[in-house]
Design a protein around this motif. Structure first.
Motif, PDB file in Angstrom:
ATOM      1  N   GLN A 265       0.841  -1.210   0.000  1.00 29.95           N
ATOM      2  CA  GLN A 265       0.000   0.000   0.000  1.00 29.95           C
ATOM      3  C   GLN A 265       0.867   1.247   0.000  1.00 29.95           C
ATOM      4  O   GLN A 265       0.619   2.196  -0.744  1.00 29.95           O
ATOM      5  N   LYS A 266       1.923   1.218   0.813  1.00 33.88           N
ATOM      6  CA  LYS A 266       2.832   2.355   0.879  1.00 33.88           C
ATOM      7  C   LYS A 266       3.470   2.587  -0.490  1.00 33.88           C
ATOM      8  O   LYS A 266       3.563   3.719  -0.963  1.00 33.88           O
ATOM      9  N   GLU A 267       3.846   1.489  -1.130  1.00 38.51           N
ATOM     10  CA  GLU A 267       4.476   1.576  -2.444  1.00 38.51           C
ATOM     11  C   GLU A 267       3.522   2.189  -3.479  1.00 38.51           C
ATOM     12  O   GLU A 267       3.902   3.060  -4.257  1.00 38.51           O
ATOM     13  N   LEU A 268       2.250   1.736  -3.434  1.00 38.03           N
ATOM     14  CA  LEU A 268       1.285   2.245  -4.406  1.00 38.03           C
ATOM     15  C   LEU A 268       1.005   3.724  -4.158  1.00 38.03           C
ATOM     16  O   LEU A 268       0.893   4.511  -5.098  1.00 38.03           O
ATOM     17  N   MET A 269       0.904   4.109  -2.874  1.00 39.03           N
ATOM     18  CA  MET A 269       0.691   5.526  -2.541  1.00 39.03           C
ATOM     19  C   MET A 269       1.851   6.375  -3.045  1.00 39.03           C
ATOM     20  O   MET A 269       1.664   7.435  -3.625  1.00 39.03           O
ATOM     21  N   GLU A 270       3.049   5.866  -2.805  1.00 41.53           N
ATOM     22  CA  GLU A 270       4.262   6.566  -3.234  1.00 41.53           C
ATOM     23  C   GLU A 270       4.223   6.826  -4.745  1.00 41.53           C
ATOM     24  O   GLU A 270       4.536   7.920  -5.220  1.00 41.53           O
ATOM     25  N   ASN A 271       3.771   5.803  -5.492  1.00 41.52           N
ATOM     26  CA  ASN A 271       3.735   5.950  -6.939  1.00 41.52           C
ATOM     27  C   ASN A 271       2.623   6.876  -7.403  1.00 41.52           C
ATOM     28  O   ASN A 271       2.687   7.422  -8.498  1.00 41.52           O
ATOM     29  N   PHE A 272       1.579   7.038  -6.556  1.00 37.51           N
ATOM     30  CA  PHE A 272       0.575   8.054  -6.877  1.00 37.51           C
ATOM     31  C   PHE A 272       1.192   9.435  -6.717  1.00 37.51           C
ATOM     32  O   PHE A 272       0.998  10.319  -7.533  1.00 37.51           O
ATOM     33  N   ARG A 273       1.963   9.577  -5.636  1.00 35.97           N
ATOM     34  CA  ARG A 273       2.550  10.881  -5.354  1.00 35.97           C
ATOM     35  C   ARG A 273       3.548  11.307  -6.421  1.00 35.97           C
ATOM     36  O   ARG A 273       3.573  12.460  -6.824  1.00 35.97           O
ATOM     37  N   ASN A 274       4.391  10.360  -6.873  1.00 42.31           N
ATOM     38  CA  ASN A 274       5.380  10.788  -7.868  1.00 42.31           C
ATOM     39  C   ASN A 274       4.864  10.708  -9.308  1.00 42.31           C
ATOM     40  O   ASN A 274       5.617  10.903 -10.248  1.00 42.31           O
ATOM     41  N   GLY A 275       3.570  10.431  -9.452  1.00 44.00           N
ATOM     42  CA  GLY A 275       2.961  10.555 -10.766  1.00 44.00           C
ATOM     43  C   GLY A 275       3.154   9.377 -11.697  1.00 44.00           C
ATOM     44  O   GLY A 275       2.787   9.447 -12.858  1.00 44.00           O
ATOM     45  N   LYS A 276       3.703   8.280 -11.185  1.00 38.62           N
ATOM     46  CA  LYS A 276       3.951   7.139 -12.068  1.00 38.62           C
ATOM     47  C   LYS A 276       2.650   6.539 -12.585  1.00 38.62           C
ATOM     48  O   LYS A 276       2.586   6.046 -13.704  1.00 38.62           O
ATOM     49  N   TRP A 277       1.607   6.598 -11.736  1.00 38.50           N
ATOM     50  CA  TRP A 277       0.306   6.069 -12.164  1.00 38.50           C
ATOM     51  C   TRP A 277      -0.254   6.863 -13.319  1.00 38.50           C
ATOM     52  O   TRP A 277      -1.128   6.393 -14.034  1.00 38.50           O
ATOM     53  N   ILE A 278       0.186   8.095 -13.493  1.00 41.89           N
ATOM     54  CA  ILE A 278      -0.319   8.888 -14.606  1.00 41.89           C
ATOM     55  C   ILE A 278       0.551   8.728 -15.840  1.00 41.89           C
ATOM     56  O   ILE A 278       0.064   8.387 -16.906  1.00 41.89           O
ATOM     57  N   TRP A 279       1.848   8.954 -15.675  1.00 44.07           N
ATOM     58  CA  TRP A 279       2.637   9.037 -16.900  1.00 44.07           C
ATOM     59  C   TRP A 279       2.861   7.714 -17.592  1.00 44.07           C
ATOM     60  O   TRP A 279       2.852   7.645 -18.815  1.00 44.07           O
ATOM     61  N   LEU A 280       3.007   6.632 -16.832  1.00 44.45           N
ATOM     62  CA  LEU A 280       3.287   5.356 -17.507  1.00 44.45           C
ATOM     63  C   LEU A 280       2.089   4.897 -18.359  1.00 44.45           C
ATOM     64  O   LEU A 280       2.261   4.607 -19.537  1.00 44.45           O
ATOM     65  N   PRO A 281       0.856   4.851 -17.789  1.00 42.88           N
ATOM     66  CA  PRO A 281      -0.264   4.452 -18.650  1.00 42.88           C
ATOM     67  C   PRO A 281      -0.473   5.385 -19.836  1.00 42.88           C
ATOM     68  O   PRO A 281      -0.696   4.913 -20.952  1.00 42.88           O
ATOM     69  N   ILE A 282      -0.361   6.710 -19.602  1.00 42.49           N
ATOM     70  CA  ILE A 282      -0.643   7.620 -20.719  1.00 42.49           C
ATOM     71  C   ILE A 282       0.428   7.507 -21.796  1.00 42.49           C
ATOM     72  O   ILE A 282       0.120   7.443 -22.991  1.00 42.49           O
TER      73      ILE A 282
END
Lengths: 258, 63
Positions: free
Chosen positions: A9-26
């Motif tokens: 969970q911490k890892e997923l939150m961290e990746n939300f914060r640094n924007g990885k969830w946005i830039w990689l899929p897009i």
């Protein structure tokens, strides 16, 4: 198990914060749908770009949809692999640099739980990016070209996911060996690239090589069946993935002395 | 290039716009970036696709 879930969970939150969830899929969606769109507009692009003499006639046969999707997979194989490695390169190195790693490891967290949480987090993002992008590309291909059967799409997706998982495992393993993020990316890319060159040169002896998975995925799309030796490739890739994880855990345990 | 079917091309442009805006917002919210912040804003706005990706990979400073 509870520790693992908390770490994940911490890892997923961290990746939300640094924007990885946005830039990689897009980024993946852009790479994916560019392929059918440029193939569709190729005649117009050639017409407007080249200084062709008056009256040149270019006949480009419309490729079947499966070929367009296979071309997309080959795009993912080059640019996409690089993006996955770049996204995963810093997961351990950054925490080590920022001393956050010390804060995590003073708690009762085993090395394996830590590595596994990092690995799962990266794979979740990568696979979700891949699903979204591949699905969108499939939609476009069906719209602009002749439709592809979804069973072929699904099985090529499964085969290709195995390749992505392997790629990320190699990056995580390198992440435990080296300290700088750029070094990690360079070594991972060189390892995988070298493996790919070797298996192209000596294809007779390297039928087991994980890099062949990309060819297998393309073959499913085009012909609806796997190439020969597919089982060997799938088994060695799974074995190598597990080996990478185990080595990473062992290396991590020795590296971090607390 | 006479007729472009905008229904086909628009999603591509929208995706690029989302990527650029996400990068800009992240950049402005960041306390410190590697190199000057205005430089990153220029890169994000002027280089399509690769500018924002480049920013996300090496832009934010890890303290």
């Amino acid at each position: 198990m509870r520790t693992f879930i908390t770490l994940l969970q911490k890892e997923l939150m961290e990746n939300f914060r640094n924007g990885k969830w946005i830039w990689l899929p897009i980024a993946f969606m852009i790479i994916g749908i560019s392929q059918p769109i440029t193939t569709y507009y190729m005649p117009q692009i050639l017409e407007s770009a080249g200084n062709l003499p008056e009256g040149t006639v270019i006949e480009i046969p419309t490729p079947p949809g499966s070929e367009v999707l296979a071309a997309t997979l080959s795009q993912f194989g080059t640019v996409g692999s690089l993006l996955f490695v770049l996204a995963a390169m810093g997961v351990i190195a950054n925490e080590r640099q920022s001393r956050a790693l010390t804060l995590v490891m003073v708690r009762p967290v085993s090395a394996f739980q830590y590595i596994a949480s990092k690995w799962t987090g990266q794979i979740l993002i990568a696979l979700i990016a891949f699903v979204l992008s591949y699905g969108l590309t499939f939609y476009y291909t069906n719209l602009l070209f002749e439709p592809v059967r979804w069973e072929f799409l699904f099985s090529s997706f499964l085969i290709y996911s195995l390749w992505i998982i392997f790629l990320i495992s190699v990056t995580i393993l390198t992440g435990t060996l080296l300290k700088s993020a750029s070094g990690i990316a360079a070594v991972s890319v060189l390892t995988v690239g070298g493996l790919s060159v070797i298996s192209n040169l000596f294809s007779k002896f390297t039928a087991w090589s994980p890099t062949n998975l990309r060819a297998h995925a393309a073959a499913i799309l085009m012909n609806g069946k796997l190439l020969e030796n597919s089982l060997t490739v799938i088994l060695t890739t799974s074995a190598l993935t597990i080996l990478c994880l185990l080595l990473a855990t062992m290396r991590f345990r020795r590296f971090e002395q607390y | 290039m006479g007729e472009i079917n905008w229904a086909i091309v628009t999603p591509l442009l929208i995706l690029q716009a989302i990527l650029a805006i996400a990068a800009l917002v992240n950049c402005l919210k960041q306390e410190e970036t590697t190199g000057p912040k205005w430089m990153w804003c220029m890169i994000i706005v002027s280089i399509s696709i690769f500018g924002p990706i480049l920013y996300f990979i090496i832009g934010p400073k890890k303290e």
